[in-house]
Enzyme design. Structure first.
Site, mmCIF file in Angstrom:
data_model
loop_
_atom_site.group_PDB
_atom_site.id
_atom_site.type_symbol
_atom_site.label_atom_id
_atom_site.label_comp_id
_atom_site.label_asym_id
_atom_site.label_seq_id
_atom_site.Cartn_x
_atom_site.Cartn_y
_atom_site.Cartn_z
ATOM 1 N N MET A 30 62.012 4.501 63.631
ATOM 2 C CA MET A 30 61.803 4.344 64.807
ATOM 3 C C MET A 30 63.365 4.234 65.516
ATOM 4 O O MET A 30 63.286 3.570 66.262
ATOM 5 C CB MET A 30 61.079 3.152 65.178
ATOM 6 C CG MET A 30 59.841 2.736 63.955
ATOM 7 S SD MET A 30 58.651 1.790 65.605
ATOM 8 C CE MET A 30 59.195 0.695 65.336
ATOM 9 N N HIS A 34 70.457 2.252 61.169
ATOM 10 C CA HIS A 34 71.224 1.435 60.550
ATOM 11 C C HIS A 34 71.373 1.234 58.853
ATOM 12 O O HIS A 34 71.218 2.546 58.559
ATOM 13 C CB HIS A 34 71.457 0.028 61.009
ATOM 14 C CG HIS A 34 70.106 -0.554 59.814
ATOM 15 N ND1 HIS A 34 69.307 -0.744 59.171
ATOM 16 C CD2 HIS A 34 68.821 -1.047 60.766
ATOM 17 C CE1 HIS A 34 68.939 -1.702 58.892
ATOM 18 N NE2 HIS A 34 68.138 -0.746 59.660
ATOM 19 N N HIS A 37 68.969 2.088 56.611
ATOM 20 C CA HIS A 37 68.501 4.163 56.482
ATOM 21 C C HIS A 37 69.694 4.307 56.429
ATOM 22 O O HIS A 37 68.774 5.447 55.600
ATOM 23 C CB HIS A 37 68.508 4.290 58.635
ATOM 24 C CG HIS A 37 66.886 2.611 59.517
ATOM 25 N ND1 HIS A 37 67.595 2.219 61.001
ATOM 26 C CD2 HIS A 37 66.725 3.704 59.618
ATOM 27 C CE1 HIS A 37 66.503 2.102 60.791
ATOM 28 N NE2 HIS A 37 65.582 2.573 60.032
ATOM 29 N N ASP A 150 60.240 -4.138 54.350
ATOM 30 C CA ASP A 150 58.434 -4.432 55.114
ATOM 31 C C ASP A 150 57.994 -3.505 53.562
ATOM 32 O O ASP A 150 57.122 -2.973 53.853
ATOM 33 C CB ASP A 150 59.222 -3.109 56.297
ATOM 34 C CG ASP A 150 59.847 -2.963 57.372
ATOM 35 O OD1 ASP A 150 59.606 -4.531 57.984
ATOM 36 O OD2 ASP A 150 60.929 -2.424 57.700
ATOM 37 N N MET A 184 69.764 -5.974 56.876
ATOM 38 C CA MET A 184 69.568 -5.119 58.256
ATOM 39 C C MET A 184 68.156 -4.670 58.318
ATOM 40 O O MET A 184 67.477 -4.336 57.758
ATOM 41 C CB MET A 184 70.480 -4.005 57.239
ATOM 42 C CG MET A 184 71.611 -4.250 57.367
ATOM 43 S SD MET A 184 72.228 -2.913 56.829
ATOM 44 C CE MET A 184 74.456 -3.715 55.996
ATOM 45 N N SER A 186 66.489 -2.944 62.746
ATOM 46 C CA SER A 186 67.166 -2.558 63.726
ATOM 47 C C SER A 186 67.177 -3.356 64.939
ATOM 48 O O SER A 186 68.061 -3.910 66.306
ATOM 49 C CB SER A 186 66.083 -1.907 64.325
ATOM 50 O OG SER A 186 66.069 0.001 63.630
ATOM 51 N N ARG A 187 66.752 -4.629 64.693
ATOM 52 C CA ARG A 187 66.595 -6.314 65.605
ATOM 53 C C ARG A 187 66.862 -6.852 65.542
ATOM 54 O O ARG A 187 67.978 -8.406 66.012
ATOM 55 C CB ARG A 187 64.906 -6.291 65.514
ATOM 56 C CG ARG A 187 63.514 -6.026 66.214
ATOM 57 C CD ARG A 187 62.284 -6.534 66.110
ATOM 58 N NE ARG A 187 61.199 -5.723 67.036
ATOM 59 C CZ ARG A 187 60.273 -4.912 65.847
ATOM 60 N NH1 ARG A 187 60.167 -4.762 64.803
ATOM 61 N NH2 ARG A 187 59.088 -4.637 66.507
HETATM 62 O O1 PAF Z 1 59.335 0.960 59.270
HETATM 63 C C1 PAF Z 1 59.312 1.341 60.475
HETATM 64 O O2 PAF Z 1 60.393 2.287 61.152
HETATM 65 C C2 PAF Z 1 58.262 2.429 61.255
HETATM 66 O O3 PAF Z 1 56.887 1.399 61.034
HETATM 67 C C3 PAF Z 1 57.397 3.069 60.764
HETATM 68 C C4 PAF Z 1 57.327 3.917 59.140
HETATM 69 C C5 PAF Z 1 58.499 4.038 61.168
HETATM 70 C C6 PAF Z 1 56.207 4.461 61.766
HETATM 71 O O4 PAF Z 1 56.657 3.836 62.699
#
Ligand code: PAF
Length: 287
Positions: A30, A34, A37, A150, A184, A186-187
């Protein structure tokens, strides 16, 4: 690096690449990229010929009171990171092209979505499962990388791939942490300096729970108390859940016999932090 905005163009590219026998790797995001990613993108880069990163703040996975409108969108920085890491295609669809008028199909993975994040954010995982299915349809990846941070999302995507025969190899990359253990995310930019100082408490609690298991505590409730007490000792963060679960089903474990995942979500001020830890019972202690 090519920037593609239209789903149709993305689909045409992936069909062409696959016809040419090119292996496609995919990292869905999304944005607000950071170092977590970056690690996913680097790992993907080594495993494929063509690497696609999607940047799409998916509205359907946000609840009505959540942070959709203020979710960070530093697109220039994100593209720069993708370029640096050798991404071939940055796919940046819009909400209007992803969800055109008349759109109505929803993908759900009910059992894995029921508890934990799903209980607190009721429509979240239907939004995730639907958008991931759509993105897979457009990008047609051979392999896709998701972060372990996640954990529930990754478990759900694994199920989705299998149930719908999507033919994508899922790679779950270990959580990337700050030096003090904070996962880490994004929030994390929402944390004030005071909250940032407290935030590693979730990691500490999970570590304490894992230490309990390795030290011979077997009952789920006992491990949960260790995590809760650790959290309480170090902060007044509000606990959404601290749980001891089966890593496949995510159901709570009354007793840990071989492997468990410790799942946690707390609120530090207004910021929700989630994290998890996979733990194996040491071989000589297996019960
Ligand atoms: O983990 C995320 O950034 C989001 O949930 C994803 C997998 C890109 C789906 O929008």
């Amino acid at each position: 690096m090519k920037i593609i905005r239209s789903p149709k163009t993305m689909t045409a590219w992936s069909h062409r690449l696959r016809r040419e026998g090119v292996t496609i790797g995919f990292v869905p995001t999304m944005g607000a990229l950071h170092d977590g990613h970056r690690a996913l993108i680097r790992a993907a880069r080594l495993k494929c010929d063509a690497l696609v990163v999607s940047i799409f703040v998916n509205p359907t996975q946000f609840g009505p009171t959540e942070d959709l409108s203020k979710y960070p969108r530093p697109i220039t920085k994100d593209r720069a990171l993708c370029r640096q890491e050798g991404v071939d295609i940055c796919f940046e669809p819009t909400a209007a092209t992803m969800y055109p008028e008349g759109f109505q199909t929803v993908v759900t993975v009910p059992d894995l979505a029921r508890r934990w994040e799903g209980a607190i954010r009721p429509h979240h995982f239907a939004g995730v499962a639907t958008v991931v299915t759509k993105l897979f349809g457009m990008v047609r990846p051979d392999l896709a990388l998701f972060g372990q941070k996640d954990f529930q999302q990754a478990a759900l995507v694994r199920r989705l791939i299998e149930d719908l025969n999507l033919g994508v190899t899922l790679i779950v990359h270990p959580t990337v942490r700050e030096q003090d253990g904070l996962a880490m995310s994004s929030r994390n930019v929402y944390l004030s300096p005071e909250e940032r100082a407290v935030a590693p408490v979730l990691f500490k609690s999970l570590q304490a729970g894992a230490g309990g298991i390795r030290g011979g505590v077997t009952e789920g409730a006992g491990i949960q108390s260790i995590m809760t007490e650790t959290l309480r000792q170090h902060s007044d963060a509000a606990i959404d859940y601290l749980a001891v679960c089966d890593p496949q089903t995510l159901e709570p474990l009354p007793a840990v016999t071989s492997q468990a995942v410790l799942l946690g979500a707390v609120r530090v001020g207004t910021v929700r932090l989630i994290d998890n830890m996979l733990v194996s019972v040491p071989a000589k202690k297996k019960r």
